[in-house]
Write a protein that holds these residues in place. Structure first.
Motif, PDB file in Angstrom:
ATOM      1  N   ALA A   1       0.841  -1.216   0.000  1.00 19.12           N
ATOM      2  CA  ALA A   1       0.000   0.000   0.000  1.00 19.12           C
ATOM      3  C   ALA A   1       0.867   1.253   0.000  1.00 19.12           C
ATOM      4  O   ALA A   1       0.529   2.257  -0.630  1.00 19.12           O
ATOM      5  N   SER A   2       2.003   1.175   0.707  1.00 25.81           N
ATOM      6  CA  SER A   2       2.892   2.351   0.774  1.00 25.81           C
ATOM      7  C   SER A   2       3.434   2.712  -0.596  1.00 25.81           C
ATOM      8  O   SER A   2       3.549   3.892  -0.941  1.00 25.81           O
TER       9      SER A   2
ATOM     10  N   PHE B   1       4.428  -6.120  14.578  1.00 24.74           N
ATOM     11  CA  PHE B   1       3.879  -4.773  14.378  1.00 24.74           C
ATOM     12  C   PHE B   1       4.380  -4.169  13.076  1.00 24.74           C
ATOM     13  O   PHE B   1       5.566  -4.261  12.765  1.00 24.74           O
ATOM     14  N   SER B   2       3.462  -3.595  12.317  1.00 26.85           N
ATOM     15  CA  SER B   2       3.865  -2.869  11.114  1.00 26.85           C
ATOM     16  C   SER B   2       3.223  -1.474  11.143  1.00 26.85           C
ATOM     17  O   SER B   2       2.032  -1.340  11.455  1.00 26.85           O
ATOM     18  N   ALA B   3       4.042  -0.485  10.838  1.00 25.01           N
ATOM     19  CA  ALA B   3       3.525   0.898  10.835  1.00 25.01           C
ATOM     20  C   ALA B   3       2.747   1.197   9.548  1.00 25.01           C
ATOM     21  O   ALA B   3       2.107   2.241   9.437  1.00 25.01           O
TER      22      ALA B   3
ATOM     23  N   LEU C   1      -0.991   2.334   9.611  1.00 27.06           N
ATOM     24  CA  LEU C   1      -1.160   3.677  10.189  1.00 27.06           C
ATOM     25  C   LEU C   1      -0.720   4.762   9.206  1.00 27.06           C
ATOM     26  O   LEU C   1      -1.410   5.775   9.019  1.00 27.06           O
ATOM     27  N   VAL C   2       0.426   4.533   8.548  1.00 27.87           N
ATOM     28  CA  VAL C   2       0.935   5.520   7.579  1.00 27.87           C
ATOM     29  C   VAL C   2      -0.012   5.604   6.381  1.00 27.87           C
ATOM     30  O   VAL C   2      -0.295   6.695   5.868  1.00 27.87           O
TER      31      VAL C   2
ATOM     32  N   VAL D   1      -4.014   8.649   3.301  1.00 31.98           N
ATOM     33  CA  VAL D   1      -5.347   8.795   2.688  1.00 31.98           C
ATOM     34  C   VAL D   1      -6.068  10.000   3.295  1.00 31.98           C
ATOM     35  O   VAL D   1      -6.662  10.827   2.583  1.00 31.98           O
ATOM     36  N   LEU D   2      -5.986  10.132   4.629  1.00 25.17           N
ATOM     37  CA  LEU D   2      -6.653  11.274   5.291  1.00 25.17           C
ATOM     38  C   LEU D   2      -6.038  12.606   4.853  1.00 25.17           C
ATOM     39  O   LEU D   2      -6.746  13.580   4.595  1.00 25.17           O
TER      40      LEU D   2
END
Ligand SMILES: [Zn+2]
Length: 304
Positions: free
Chosen positions: A5-6, A64-66, A69-70, A75-76
């Motif tokens: 996605a990044s 855990f993967s950031a 959140l990123v 998107v926001l």
């Protein structure tokens, strides 16, 4: 191979950065507060582009993967930017009956300083707006560069055309008959419904000469309005105002296009904004440009 996605989200963030750099002039012309949008884009790009590129290039194996959140933040942020642009967009509602408008100025930058925001507003309302500059100011600055700057400013305002003549700066009054004939030629060719020119209440001899010459040349025209110059005297008392709230930053950018005159106090954005605020206070609105009508034939004044 799966694309993260990044990696996908880095593309629109990068495009926003490129768009903000290449489309600065378009942004200045289409939104009320372009600086606010540019700062928001810079902040988004500075944080989110490296974060997305880093996550796209690294492989996460831990619990855990950031990345989610990123991705959510990206998107926001992109949605927020779109919302900000739509909120700030300049109204470009077309009038049912477009008019032809001619602005006459003695020197390069006079028209932008006197009525730049009004001209941009008229263009956005669908009117055909042209400018005539009588002198290319060979004495007041770099005579080679200033006509080019007039064209740059005209492009920012989206004028249909700008004609620059070469009458001698500071001595326009000595060429009164030629001035009248030159203005008459343009009036005959373009046949404007409304003519904007300098006020007679002005300390600059060239401005007064152009005021008188326009009045003589435009003796058969129904609508002539006089705009304000930095050299206007206290007798300049406008009785007609145009709300320029949406187009003030376009005016600031058009004035700044006259790079040859940079450094003169009246060219500063603060002074241009301050004068618009003063005239706005007189008209009981936030920002306005003021005019002394010689005569005016029209419908609802602000829409012309
Ligand atoms: Zn001038």
């Amino acid at each position: 191979m799966m694309i993260s996605a990044s990696a996908v989200l880095a593309v629109p963030v990068g495009l926003a950065a490129v768009g903000a750099v290449l489309g600065r002039d378009l942004l200045r012309r289409r939104v009320r507060r372009p600086r606010r949008i540019l700062l928001a884009v810079a902040a988004c790009v500075a944080v989110l582009l490296p974060a997305n590129v880093y996550l796209a290039c690294t492989h996460h194996t831990g619990w855990f993967s950031a990345e989610p959140l990123v991705s959510l933040a990206t998107v926001l942020a992109l949605s927020g930017l779109g919302f900000l642009v739509s909120l700030d967009r300049i109204d470009r509602t077309r009038v049912p009956r477009p008019r032809r408008v001619l602005a006459v100025g003695a020197h390069p930058d006079d028209v932008e300083l006197g009525c730049g925001a009004t001209l941009a507003k008229l263009v956005d309302s669908g009117h055909e707006v042209r400018a005539l500059v009588l002198s290319n100011t060979r004495r007041g600055g770099d005579g080679g560069a200033r006509p080019e700057e007039v064209s740059d400013a005209g492009r920012l305002l989206r004028l249909a055309g700008v004609e620059v003549l070469s009458f001698p700066d500071t001595r326009l009054g000595a060429h009164e008959s030629d001035l009248v004939r030159a203005i008459e030629r343009v009036l005959d060719r373009f046949n404007p419904d409304i003519v904007l020119t300098h006020s007679g209440h002005d300390q600059h001899q060239d401005h007064r000469a152009v005021h008188l010459a326009t009045l003589r040349a435009g003796r058969r025209h129904s609508s002539i309005l006089c705009y304000e110059s930095p050299s206007a005297t206290p007798e300049f008392r406008p009785s007609m105002f145009v709300d320029v709230e949406d187009h003030l930053q376009v005016k600031v950018a058009a004035v700044a296009a006259h790079r040859d005159q940079r450094g003169k106090p009246y060219m500063a954005a603060e002074q241009v904004q301050g004068l618009a605020m003063f005239r706005g206070a007189q008209a009981k609105i936030r920002h306005a440009e003021g005019y002394e009508p010689v005569r005016f034939l029209g419908g609802p004044v602000d829409r012309w």
